[in-house]
Design an enzyme around this catalytic site. Structure first.
Site, mmCIF file in Angstrom:
data_model
loop_
_atom_site.group_PDB
_atom_site.id
_atom_site.type_symbol
_atom_site.label_atom_id
_atom_site.label_comp_id
_atom_site.label_asym_id
_atom_site.label_seq_id
_atom_site.Cartn_x
_atom_site.Cartn_y
_atom_site.Cartn_z
ATOM 1 N N ASN A 126 -54.028 -25.497 46.381
ATOM 2 C CA ASN A 126 -53.182 -26.556 45.787
ATOM 3 C C ASN A 126 -52.917 -26.331 44.299
ATOM 4 O OD1 ASN A 126 -54.659 -27.676 48.175
ATOM 5 N ND2 ASN A 126 -53.289 -29.401 47.772
ATOM 6 N N ARG B 29 -59.626 -31.889 47.591
ATOM 7 C CA ARG B 29 -58.752 -30.754 47.294
ATOM 8 C C ARG B 29 -59.222 -30.178 45.959
ATOM 9 N NH1 ARG B 29 -57.474 -31.942 51.720
ATOM 10 N NH2 ARG B 29 -55.397 -32.009 52.689
ATOM 11 N N TYR C 150 -45.846 -24.724 59.340
ATOM 12 C CA TYR C 150 -46.183 -24.091 58.053
ATOM 13 C C TYR C 150 -47.372 -23.148 58.219
ATOM 14 C CZ TYR C 150 -47.279 -23.916 52.997
ATOM 15 O OH TYR C 150 -47.539 -23.519 51.693
ATOM 16 N N VAL D 268 -49.496 -34.663 46.484
ATOM 17 C CA VAL D 268 -50.331 -35.743 45.956
ATOM 18 C C VAL D 268 -50.246 -35.874 44.425
ATOM 19 C CG1 VAL D 268 -52.492 -34.396 45.853
ATOM 20 C CG2 VAL D 268 -52.572 -36.857 46.213
ATOM 21 N N GLU E 246 -48.920 -21.797 60.893
ATOM 22 C CA GLU E 246 -48.754 -20.640 61.781
ATOM 23 C C GLU E 246 -47.656 -19.708 61.272
ATOM 24 O OE1 GLU E 246 -51.050 -19.995 63.612
ATOM 25 O OE2 GLU E 246 -51.693 -21.619 64.925
ATOM 26 N N ASP F 154 -54.788 -33.629 58.713
ATOM 27 C CA ASP F 154 -54.934 -33.506 57.248
ATOM 28 C C ASP F 154 -56.331 -32.930 56.962
ATOM 29 O OD1 ASP F 154 -53.431 -35.347 54.777
ATOM 30 O OD2 ASP F 154 -55.367 -34.401 54.390
ATOM 31 N N SER G 292 -47.818 -35.026 42.233
ATOM 32 C CA SER G 292 -46.538 -35.593 41.784
ATOM 33 C C SER G 292 -46.407 -37.050 42.244
ATOM 34 C CB SER G 292 -45.376 -34.737 42.271
ATOM 35 O OG SER G 292 -45.557 -34.348 43.609
ATOM 36 N N ASN G 293 -46.800 -37.337 43.485
ATOM 37 C CA ASN G 293 -46.733 -38.732 43.955
ATOM 38 C C ASN G 293 -47.533 -39.668 43.059
ATOM 39 O OD1 ASN G 293 -45.145 -38.241 46.166
ATOM 40 N ND2 ASN G 293 -46.635 -38.914 47.693
ATOM 41 N N PHE G 294 -48.794 -39.316 42.808
ATOM 42 C CA PHE G 294 -49.668 -40.219 42.050
ATOM 43 C C PHE G 294 -49.157 -40.407 40.616
ATOM 44 C CE2 PHE G 294 -53.910 -39.713 44.640
ATOM 45 C CZ PHE G 294 -53.268 -40.255 45.747
HETATM 46 P P1 NAD Z 1 -41.228 -25.243 46.265
HETATM 47 O O1 NAD Z 1 -40.810 -26.008 47.471
HETATM 48 O O2 NAD Z 1 -41.056 -25.872 44.924
HETATM 49 O O3 NAD Z 1 -40.499 -23.818 46.202
HETATM 50 C C1 NAD Z 1 -40.065 -23.130 47.345
HETATM 51 C C2 NAD Z 1 -38.701 -22.521 47.021
HETATM 52 O O4 NAD Z 1 -38.241 -21.786 48.152
HETATM 53 C C3 NAD Z 1 -37.639 -23.566 46.720
HETATM 54 O O5 NAD Z 1 -36.905 -23.211 45.567
HETATM 55 C C4 NAD Z 1 -36.764 -23.558 47.969
HETATM 56 O O6 NAD Z 1 -35.443 -23.983 47.711
HETATM 57 C C5 NAD Z 1 -36.870 -22.106 48.379
HETATM 58 N N1 NAD Z 1 -36.585 -21.889 49.810
HETATM 59 C C6 NAD Z 1 -37.057 -22.590 50.879
HETATM 60 N N2 NAD Z 1 -36.575 -22.079 52.011
HETATM 61 C C7 NAD Z 1 -35.786 -21.020 51.677
HETATM 62 C C8 NAD Z 1 -34.988 -20.096 52.420
HETATM 63 N N3 NAD Z 1 -34.914 -20.155 53.753
HETATM 64 N N4 NAD Z 1 -34.306 -19.169 51.731
HETATM 65 C C9 NAD Z 1 -34.345 -19.100 50.371
HETATM 66 N N5 NAD Z 1 -35.075 -19.957 49.622
HETATM 67 C C10 NAD Z 1 -35.780 -20.909 50.277
HETATM 68 O O7 NAD Z 1 -42.755 -24.841 46.505
HETATM 69 P P2 NAD Z 1 -43.798 -24.112 45.548
HETATM 70 O O8 NAD Z 1 -44.929 -25.028 45.347
HETATM 71 O O9 NAD Z 1 -43.111 -23.524 44.387
HETATM 72 O O10 NAD Z 1 -44.313 -22.942 46.518
HETATM 73 C C11 NAD Z 1 -43.887 -21.596 46.365
HETATM 74 C C12 NAD Z 1 -44.590 -20.735 47.403
HETATM 75 O O11 NAD Z 1 -46.000 -20.784 47.200
HETATM 76 C C13 NAD Z 1 -44.336 -21.163 48.854
HETATM 77 O O12 NAD Z 1 -44.203 -20.018 49.656
HETATM 78 C C14 NAD Z 1 -45.583 -21.912 49.218
HETATM 79 O O13 NAD Z 1 -45.850 -21.867 50.604
HETATM 80 C C15 NAD Z 1 -46.638 -21.170 48.414
HETATM 81 N N6 NAD Z 1 -47.795 -22.038 48.141
HETATM 82 C C16 NAD Z 1 -47.713 -23.029 47.203
HETATM 83 C C17 NAD Z 1 -48.802 -23.862 46.998
HETATM 84 C C18 NAD Z 1 -48.761 -24.986 45.966
HETATM 85 O O14 NAD Z 1 -49.716 -25.754 45.904
HETATM 86 N N7 NAD Z 1 -47.742 -25.096 45.153
HETATM 87 C C19 NAD Z 1 -49.968 -23.679 47.735
HETATM 88 C C20 NAD Z 1 -50.006 -22.667 48.680
HETATM 89 C C21 NAD Z 1 -48.923 -21.841 48.870
HETATM 90 N N1 UDP Z 2 -52.158 -37.623 49.810
HETATM 91 C C1 UDP Z 2 -52.368 -38.972 49.526
HETATM 92 N N2 UDP Z 2 -51.338 -39.697 49.040
HETATM 93 C C2 UDP Z 2 -50.102 -39.166 48.818
HETATM 94 C C3 UDP Z 2 -49.889 -37.790 49.102
HETATM 95 C C4 UDP Z 2 -50.948 -37.056 49.599
HETATM 96 O O1 UDP Z 2 -53.473 -39.492 49.694
HETATM 97 O O2 UDP Z 2 -49.210 -39.909 48.368
HETATM 98 C C5 UDP Z 2 -53.294 -36.834 50.295
HETATM 99 C C6 UDP Z 2 -53.007 -36.057 51.575
HETATM 100 O O3 UDP Z 2 -53.265 -36.863 52.712
HETATM 101 C C7 UDP Z 2 -53.952 -34.893 51.450
HETATM 102 C C8 UDP Z 2 -54.058 -34.647 49.944
HETATM 103 O O4 UDP Z 2 -53.583 -35.844 49.336
HETATM 104 O O5 UDP Z 2 -55.238 -35.249 51.934
HETATM 105 C C9 UDP Z 2 -53.218 -33.475 49.464
HETATM 106 O O6 UDP Z 2 -51.913 -33.639 49.969
HETATM 107 P P1 UDP Z 2 -50.699 -32.700 49.577
HETATM 108 O O7 UDP Z 2 -49.522 -33.159 50.384
HETATM 109 O O8 UDP Z 2 -50.556 -32.647 48.106
HETATM 110 O O9 UDP Z 2 -51.127 -31.227 50.011
HETATM 111 P P2 UDP Z 2 -51.953 -30.595 51.229
HETATM 112 O O10 UDP Z 2 -53.136 -30.003 50.567
HETATM 113 O O11 UDP Z 2 -52.357 -31.663 52.213
HETATM 114 O O12 UDP Z 2 -51.018 -29.613 51.824
#
Ligand code: NAD
Ligand code: UDP
Length: 312
Positions: A173, A210, A144, A186, A146, A272, A188-190
């Site tokens: 986040n 975070r 992710y 984290v 890289e 992590d 949604s899990n919690f």
């Molecule tokens: P998400 O997993 O809910 O959404 C990603 C979407 O991309 C999904 O609908 C998935 O089906 C689609 N997808 C995955 N691979 C694909 C492919 N090869 N072709 C077409 N579609 C594909 O995640 P999100 O939280 O909505 O994240 C959206 C974007 O924002 C991502 O690029 C993610 O890296 C970036 N981002 C999100 C967060 C966050 O906290 N939510 C943080 C940093 C970056």
């Molecule tokens: N985490 C946790 N319990 C969980 C899921 C995540 O303690 O059930 C911690 C995880 O180890 C990280 C932080 O919560 O330190 C955020 O994790 P998340 O997967 O949401 O995103 P990240 O910022 O690590 O990509």
């Protein structure tokens, strides 16, 4: 009125962006392979004459005439992006090449959803855009991290060599309604654990931090960035600087859901990041943006959303 392509549009963030851009009167093409997204996220939009849904994988070329591209396709939860690391890299890298090629041909503006993960496990706190990061190139998160770093490089190279109009946003986040209930992140899990009175799974000692941003604030930042002049390309951090330990988040969720859940400790996954908090000076200056939704208010809306998945 513009024709806008949103890759990953059926995902958590993408579905909110589709909705907002449609409401503003644009034509929206939502492209997704439904790996982590779902049609249910965009169900209310189907039937709107200005909304088109395309099942497509960004690792394959895509042709359409568009004015703007938001490139979000990529699984974002560590559980999902580590499920098939090779595919995650292909999605980030080949997806970027295909979408940049499309932007070059159509002269569309293109925004890349990059991430705070480009900073890895940061030694500088809070993280400004000028920090180059501390990423393990061969660790379990590298597919992710890289992949996203390479995508940033591709964006800059297409901009410098071919004059493609790019924008790079580094998202911290983000949480809110339409996260997948089994997404593994984290928040949604919690919430799901607390609503079912199940053990809350704290990875490590819970002292890692975070900074949590509500999805509406992110969408506002993305649109503001897309609307800046061509001379501003980023990268720009968009996140909420309010910093919490994972333990604090767990306690807050238990309290807000009135849950009987207990805390349990599970091993901290490899690499992590121990701390994360955005420096948002650049976003304030260039986008006139800052987050508006405090954690408690955002969590309340998210808890309400997740209640529909719990039967007890
Ligand atoms: P998400 O997993 O809910 O959404 C990603 C979407 O991309 C999904 O609908 C998935 O089906 C689609 N997808 C995955 N691979 C694909 C492919 N090869 N072709 C077409 N579609 C594909 O995640 P999100 O939280 O909505 O994240 C959206 C974007 O924002 C991502 O690029 C993610 O890296 C970036 N981002 C999100 C967060 C966050 O906290 N939510 C943080 C940093 C970056
Ligand atoms: N985490 C946790 N319990 C969980 C899921 C995540 O303690 O059930 C911690 C995880 O180890 C990280 C932080 O919560 O330190 C955020 O994790 P998340 O997967 O949401 O995103 P990240 O910022 O690590 O990509």
């Amino acid at each position: 009125m513009k024709r806008i392509l949103i890759t990953g549009g059926a995902g958590f963030v993408g579905s909110h962006l589709c909705e907002r851009l449609l409401n503003e009167g644009n034509d929206v093409i939502c492209l997704d392979n439904y790996f982590t997204g779902s049609k249910s996220n965009i169900l209310p939009l189907i039937g709107n004459a200005r909304f088109e849904l395309v099942r497509h994988d960004v690792t394959m070329p895509f042709f359409a005439e568009v004015d703007e591209i938001f490139n979000l396709a990529c699984p974002a939860s560590p559980v999902h992006y580590q499920y098939n690391g090779i595919k995650t890299i292909k999605t980030s890298v080949m997806g970027a090449i295909n979408m940049l090629g499309l932007a070059k041909r159509t002269k569309a503006k293109i925004l890349q959803a990059s991430t705070s993960e480009v900073y890895g496990d940061p030694n500088i706190h809070p993280q400004p855009e000028s920090y180059w990061g501390n990423v393990n190139p061969i660790g379990i998160r590298s597919c992710y991290d890289e992949g996203k770093r390479c995508a940033e490089s591709l964006f800059m190279n297409y901009h410098q060599q071919n004059g493609v109009r790019i924008k790079i946003i580094r998202i911290f986040n983000t949480y809110g309604p339409r996260m997948h209930p089994n997404d593994g992140r984290v928040v949604s899990n919690f919430i799901m654990q607390a609503l079912q009175n199940k053990d809350i799974t704290i990875f490590g000692n819970g002292q890692q931090t975070r900074s949590f941003q509500y999805v509406d604030d992110l969408v506002e930042g993305m649109i503001k960035l897309m609307n800046t002049g061509d001379d501003f390309v980023g990268p720009v951090n968009v996140g909420n600087p309010g910093e919490f330990t994972i333990l604090q988040l767990a306690e807050k969720v238990i309290k807000m859901t009135n849950s009987k859940s207990k805390l349990i400790n599970l091993p901290l996954p490899q690499d992590d990041p121990l701390q994360r908090k955005p420096d948002i000076s650049l976003a304030k200056d260039k986008l006139n943006w800052e987050p508006k939704v405090p954690l408690d208010a955002g969590l309340q809306k998210t808890i309400e959303y997740f209640k529909k998945f719990v039967t007890n």
